[in-house]
Design a protein around this motif. Sequence first.
Motif, short mmCIF file in Angstrom:
data_model
loop_
_atom_site.label_atom_id
_atom_site.label_comp_id
_atom_site.label_asym_id
_atom_site.label_seq_id
_atom_site.Cartn_x
_atom_site.Cartn_y
_atom_site.Cartn_z
N ALA A 1 44.81 -33.53 55.73
CA ALA A 1 44.38 -34.61 56.63
C ALA A 1 42.86 -34.69 56.59
O ALA A 1 42.16 -33.73 56.94
CB ALA A 1 44.87 -34.33 58.04
N GLU B 1 41.98 -38.79 61.37
CA GLU B 1 43.20 -39.22 62.04
C GLU B 1 43.90 -40.39 61.35
O GLU B 1 45.04 -40.69 61.66
CB GLU B 1 42.89 -39.61 63.48
CG GLU B 1 41.87 -40.75 63.59
CD GLU B 1 41.60 -41.12 65.04
OE1 GLU B 1 42.37 -40.66 65.91
OE2 GLU B 1 40.63 -41.86 65.29
N ASP C 1 58.32 -35.51 58.51
CA ASP C 1 58.02 -34.88 59.81
C ASP C 1 58.47 -33.42 59.77
O ASP C 1 59.01 -32.96 58.76
CB ASP C 1 58.68 -35.66 60.95
CG ASP C 1 60.20 -35.55 60.93
OD1 ASP C 1 60.74 -34.81 60.07
OD2 ASP C 1 60.87 -36.21 61.74
N LEU D 1 47.06 -44.02 56.84
CA LEU D 1 48.23 -44.02 57.72
C LEU D 1 48.46 -45.36 58.38
O LEU D 1 49.60 -45.77 58.62
CB LEU D 1 48.07 -42.93 58.79
CG LEU D 1 47.89 -41.49 58.26
CD1 LEU D 1 47.78 -40.52 59.43
CD2 LEU D 1 49.03 -41.10 57.35
N LEU E 1 54.00 -43.30 62.28
CA LEU E 1 53.07 -42.21 62.02
C LEU E 1 52.11 -41.88 63.17
O LEU E 1 51.86 -40.72 63.43
CB LEU E 1 52.29 -42.50 60.75
CG LEU E 1 53.12 -42.34 59.47
CD1 LEU E 1 52.34 -42.79 58.26
CD2 LEU E 1 53.56 -40.90 59.29
N SER F 1 54.14 -39.64 65.47
CA SER F 1 54.70 -38.40 64.93
C SER F 1 53.92 -38.03 63.69
O SER F 1 53.99 -38.74 62.68
CB SER F 1 56.19 -38.59 64.61
OG SER F 1 56.73 -37.42 64.06
N ALA F 2 53.17 -36.96 63.71
CA ALA F 2 52.29 -36.58 62.62
C ALA F 2 53.09 -36.07 61.43
O ALA F 2 54.08 -35.35 61.58
CB ALA F 2 51.31 -35.51 63.08
N THR G 1 53.83 -33.68 58.46
CA THR G 1 53.51 -32.27 58.18
C THR G 1 53.87 -31.87 56.74
O THR G 1 53.61 -30.74 56.34
CB THR G 1 54.27 -31.35 59.14
OG1 THR G 1 55.68 -31.60 59.02
CG2 THR G 1 53.83 -31.61 60.58
#
Length: 262
Positions: A160, A163, A191, A235, A242, A245-246, A248
């Motif tokens: 990342a 943000e 996710d 994003l 997105l 809900s980040a 991963t």
Amino acid sequence: MSLATRCPSCNTLFKVTSGQLQLHEGKVRCGQCQTVFSGIEHLTSADTEAWQKLDLSPKQSNSDHNLAGGDGTGSEDLFANSTPTKPLFNFSQGNPALKAACVVLLLALGLQAVWWQRSELLQKMPALATKINEASPGIQQLFKAPATQALVVEGSGLQALDEHNLRVDLTLRNQNKLPTSWPHLKVDLLDPQGLVLASKSLAPSDYQLRDEGSASEAPLIRGQKTVEVLAYLNLSTLNTQLPESAATGFRLELFDQGPDGQ
């Protein structure tokens, strides 16, 4: 001399001449029942005596001829010429142009078979594969291996940047001895439960090499070479899930062309 003979199978009477019987060894074919018989042996009684007085020796002939059935008036074509059967292609006596065309066609089919298997064949000739890797881009394009068959992912990572932006790092290795093109990529963002949050298809012009420009502007990936690829994802341009809900993790697929066929 005009004679008459009778078919032993159907008793049809035919009018013949001594010359016809002499020419064809006396063999005739009944036009009514197709029986082949000796016209000499089945002459009428009077004609048999006349034939014996002629004392003619039959000449050699290997042809069978049809004797059309009739009423004895002599109006029928009694001994029609037959045409020997010929093979469809006779290369010993055929048209030279036809033979040349057949040879060219066989050569073209053989070359096509070799062309479709060129990658497999060149894998067995390392010295020639090395020459192709060092050749001009045009020659490399002719003999390149498909990316999906040549490339393997030796390492990957997701980072990342802020943000709104992610970076996918990939290490690709060409395990083939021949050069290969840059692949199209499909990246699925996942996710924590492994569910797909968003997907992004990337052409070679959408990602770049580390410390270099776009992959689409780079040379083909040479045989046995390892390269590092960077792909940037925004994003906000993917979907509305997105931000809530980040992502991963991610899943990656390689294609020789875009997943949609483009």
